[in-house]
Scaffold this motif. Structure first.
Motif, PDB file in Angstrom:
ATOM      1  N   ILE A 102       0.842  -1.202   0.000  1.00  0.00           N
ATOM      2  CA  ILE A 102       0.000   0.000   0.000  1.00  0.00           C
ATOM      3  C   ILE A 102       0.873   1.246   0.000  1.00  0.00           C
ATOM      4  O   ILE A 102       0.668   2.182  -0.787  1.00  0.00           O
ATOM      5  CB  ILE A 102      -0.945   0.004   1.219  1.00  0.00           C
ATOM      6  N   ILE A 124      -9.107  -0.535   4.778  1.00  0.00           N
ATOM      7  CA  ILE A 124      -8.566  -1.851   4.427  1.00  0.00           C
ATOM      8  C   ILE A 124      -9.579  -2.914   4.824  1.00  0.00           C
ATOM      9  O   ILE A 124      -9.981  -3.011   5.993  1.00  0.00           O
ATOM     10  CB  ILE A 124      -7.216  -2.112   5.128  1.00  0.00           C
ATOM     11  N   ALA A 133      -8.325  -0.678   0.060  1.00  0.00           N
ATOM     12  CA  ALA A 133      -7.391  -1.773  -0.209  1.00  0.00           C
ATOM     13  C   ALA A 133      -7.948  -3.055   0.379  1.00  0.00           C
ATOM     14  O   ALA A 133      -8.413  -3.080   1.520  1.00  0.00           O
ATOM     15  CB  ALA A 133      -6.010  -1.477   0.383  1.00  0.00           C
ATOM     16  N   SER A 134      -7.906  -4.125  -0.411  1.00  0.00           N
ATOM     17  CA  SER A 134      -8.379  -5.438   0.034  1.00  0.00           C
ATOM     18  C   SER A 134      -7.195  -6.331   0.389  1.00  0.00           C
ATOM     19  O   SER A 134      -6.148  -6.282  -0.250  1.00  0.00           O
ATOM     20  CB  SER A 134      -9.200  -6.106  -1.072  1.00  0.00           C
ATOM     21  N   LEU A 149      -7.265   0.464  -4.743  1.00  0.00           N
ATOM     22  CA  LEU A 149      -5.919   0.008  -5.046  1.00  0.00           C
ATOM     23  C   LEU A 149      -5.932  -1.412  -5.596  1.00  0.00           C
ATOM     24  O   LEU A 149      -6.758  -2.241  -5.192  1.00  0.00           O
ATOM     25  CB  LEU A 149      -5.042   0.070  -3.791  1.00  0.00           C
ATOM     26  N   VAL A 165      -4.132  -6.642  -2.108  1.00  0.00           N
ATOM     27  CA  VAL A 165      -2.997  -5.756  -2.355  1.00  0.00           C
ATOM     28  C   VAL A 165      -1.678  -6.418  -1.972  1.00  0.00           C
ATOM     29  O   VAL A 165      -0.619  -6.065  -2.482  1.00  0.00           O
ATOM     30  CB  VAL A 165      -3.207  -4.425  -1.595  1.00  0.00           C
ATOM     31  N   HIS A 223      -0.130  -7.725  -5.093  1.00  0.00           N
ATOM     32  CA  HIS A 223      -0.114  -6.844  -6.262  1.00  0.00           C
ATOM     33  C   HIS A 223       1.311  -6.599  -6.738  1.00  0.00           C
ATOM     34  O   HIS A 223       2.112  -5.975  -6.042  1.00  0.00           O
ATOM     35  CB  HIS A 223      -0.795  -5.515  -5.919  1.00  0.00           C
TER      36      HIS A 223
END
Length: 528
Positions: A287, A361, A384-385, A426, A432, A435
């Protein structure tokens, strides 16, 4: 890496010995020739290519411009398309993909194996017994580098390489092309998770042709739901499932009667107690990497879900100086968050409006935010996951509520809501922590990979003793009686003498060795 423009530059970095690099260049030259390219050597380490349609390119093996800036033995496979000519876009895409698909070299594989001493040590223990002989293994996998040692361990344990299927999650993985190539080098079949139905059917067909039984190591509840619905005709070919995520357990909730045993690593004490901090660290690191210009100190954050991972994330955010609020539908967890000193609230829309978080989150493994929650946002923010799939946030509802949606490239998408509130999701709403990265480091993921392979070996035993459905208590007993945790403590506890960086940089010294684990039949017979 691909650089666009009138010319195209594709660079794939890897580590290899001089001999490995030379063989790899020759192999890729042959593959390009198979695509119809005419190749002429222009030096010891380069070729000039004339492509069908008149395009021209150069294929070369180079070292880094500054050797001290990259790991030792770094090489680059470089494809420079100088003139596209009349080469079709389809052929050009195949040429580029060929340059990007560089399987892991022997040098790299040795380093990867050295970073998973538990997984490869387990394989060394059981290699002679071959507990997975007679099994066709289907693995739902993140395309991160620890997948390759895990597949190699399965082969060592007796699964024929061409009887392995990998269901690929469609996240933005940094090493996706290279892992695709490494699996192809081993003869492993790959299906995207969007084609799980076709994948489980094809896997059963190939297993039947070899006289093998099917077993699944799942990540997110893909295989068994498919077998219980659209692919029910091949259910009888499967003997069990090892599931590693709570998202996968949630996906099984619509099926009260499960016809196969589930060895639930997801609900085990081993995973729940030890893994959470690694996932939380990876999520926050990614993040912050996506938002390098944001000042987060003193800003409000909201964590939805106060399970093991959510609690770890909340603690990290507070340590970074953020003002952290927590929401959980489970009152016991909400009280735990409150008594740990976090701002809490039972009503999520009110908490979103009052706390006005800069960062939200989601860690629930379910859909935690939908239309009423998006409308409660009072300021520009980031979502954000840290859950499997892209379902933590109801993105179709968010898109419907937005005035416009802006593609931000590798960051994600910005949804411009009425009242001048911008919501940036995100990593496109996918977890994330995965990612464009490897998520947790390989040394961190080693324990879970080893537990998954041990679970597969146990379920492959004809007297495994697991009933159909979830087997939480028996899973805990098998994993904790195996000795994996004792070896993990030896590796990383107070008397550890083998740093992970040493194993990575000196793999010959830290080659995985047998651990002395009890065989699966001993674990099975000793379990209550």
């Amino acid at each position: 890496m691909t650089t666009p423009g009138c010319c195209l530059l594709v660079t794939t970095e890897f580590q290899a010995s001089p001999d490995e690099a030379a063989l790899l260049l020759q192999s890729h030259a042959r593959r390009l020739a198979d695509l119809g390219a005419n190749l002429q050597p222009t030096g010891t380490h380069s070729y000039h290519l004339t492509l069908a349609g008149g395009g021209s390119a150069t294929l070369a093996m180079t070292g880094p411009a500054d050797a001290r800036s990259r790991p030792a033995a770094t090489r680059n496979l470089v494809l420079l398309v100088e003139d596209r000519g009349g080469t079709t876009p389809e052929l050009l895409a195949s040429v580029i993909r060929t340059a990007e698909e560089v399987g892991f070299t022997g040098t790299e594989s040795a380093a990867l194996h050295a970073q998973l001493p538990l997984t490869l040590g387990l394989a060394a223990d059981y290699r002679a017994a071959r507990p997975l002989a007679g099994i066709a293994l289907i693995i739902t996998g993140h395309f991160v580098t620890d997948l390759i040692p895990m597949v190699d361990a399965a082969i060592d344990l007796g699964v024929p390489a061409d009887a392995i299927t990998v269901l690929r999650k469609e996240y933005a993985y940094r090493m996706r092309r290279r892992i695709d190539a490494s699996l192809a080098d081993r003869g492993v079949a790959v299906f995207p998770v969007g084609k799980t139905i076709e994948g489980v059917r094809d896997h059963a067909r190939r297993a039947a042709a070899k006289g093998l039984r099917c077993l699944a190591v799942d990540d997110g509840g893909y295989v068994l739901p498919a077998l219980l619905t659209d692919a029910a005709e091949v259910l009888a070919a499967y003997i069990g499932v090892v599931e590693q995520t709570m998202s996968g357990i949630f996906k099984l909730e619509p099926f009260p009667e499960l016809p196969l045993p589930v060895l639930t690593v997801a609900q085990s004490r081993l995973k729940g107690t030890i893994e959470s901090n690694w996932i939380a660290d990876a999520a926050i690191f990614n993040i912050m990497d996506l938002l390098p210009d944001e000042k987060v100190e003193g800003q409000p954050a909201l964590v939805i879900g106060y399970g093991n991972i959510g609690a770890a994330i909340a603690a990290i955010l507070r340590d970074r100086g953020m003002r952290v609020a927590v929401h959980d539908r489970d009152l016991v967890r909400l009280i735990a968050a409150h008594e740990t000193g976090f701002t809490t609230g039972q009503h999520l829309p009110a908490l979103l409006a009052d706390h006005a978080p800069l960062l939200v989150i989601g860690t629930t493994g379910r859909t935690s935010m939908t239309a009423p929650h998006f409308l409660a946002l009072r300021r520009d923010c980031f979502l954000a996951s840290v859950s499997s799939r892209d379902t933590e946030f109801d993105l179709p509802r968010l898109a419907a509520a937005a005035v416009s949606v802006v593609d931000l490239g590798n960051i994600g998408y910005r949804y411009e809501l009425p009242d001048q509130v911008d919501v940036t999701v995100l990593a496109d709403g996918y977890p994330v922590n995965f990612h464009q990265a490897d998520s947790v480091t390989k040394s961190h993921s080693d324990l879970i990979c080893a537990a998954l392979m041990l679970g597969a070996c146990v379920l492959a035993h004809p007297r495994h003793g697991f009933a159909d459905g979830h087997n939480v208590t028996r899973t805990d007993h098998v994993l904790e009686a195996s000795g994996l945790l004792a070896h993990y403590y030896d590796l990383y506890g107070p008397h550890s003498t083998s740093p992970a960086i040493g194993r990575s940089l000196n793999p010959a010294r830290y080659r995985p060795r047998p651990l002395g684990l009890p065989l699966p039949e001993i674990l099975v017979e000793a379990s209550p």
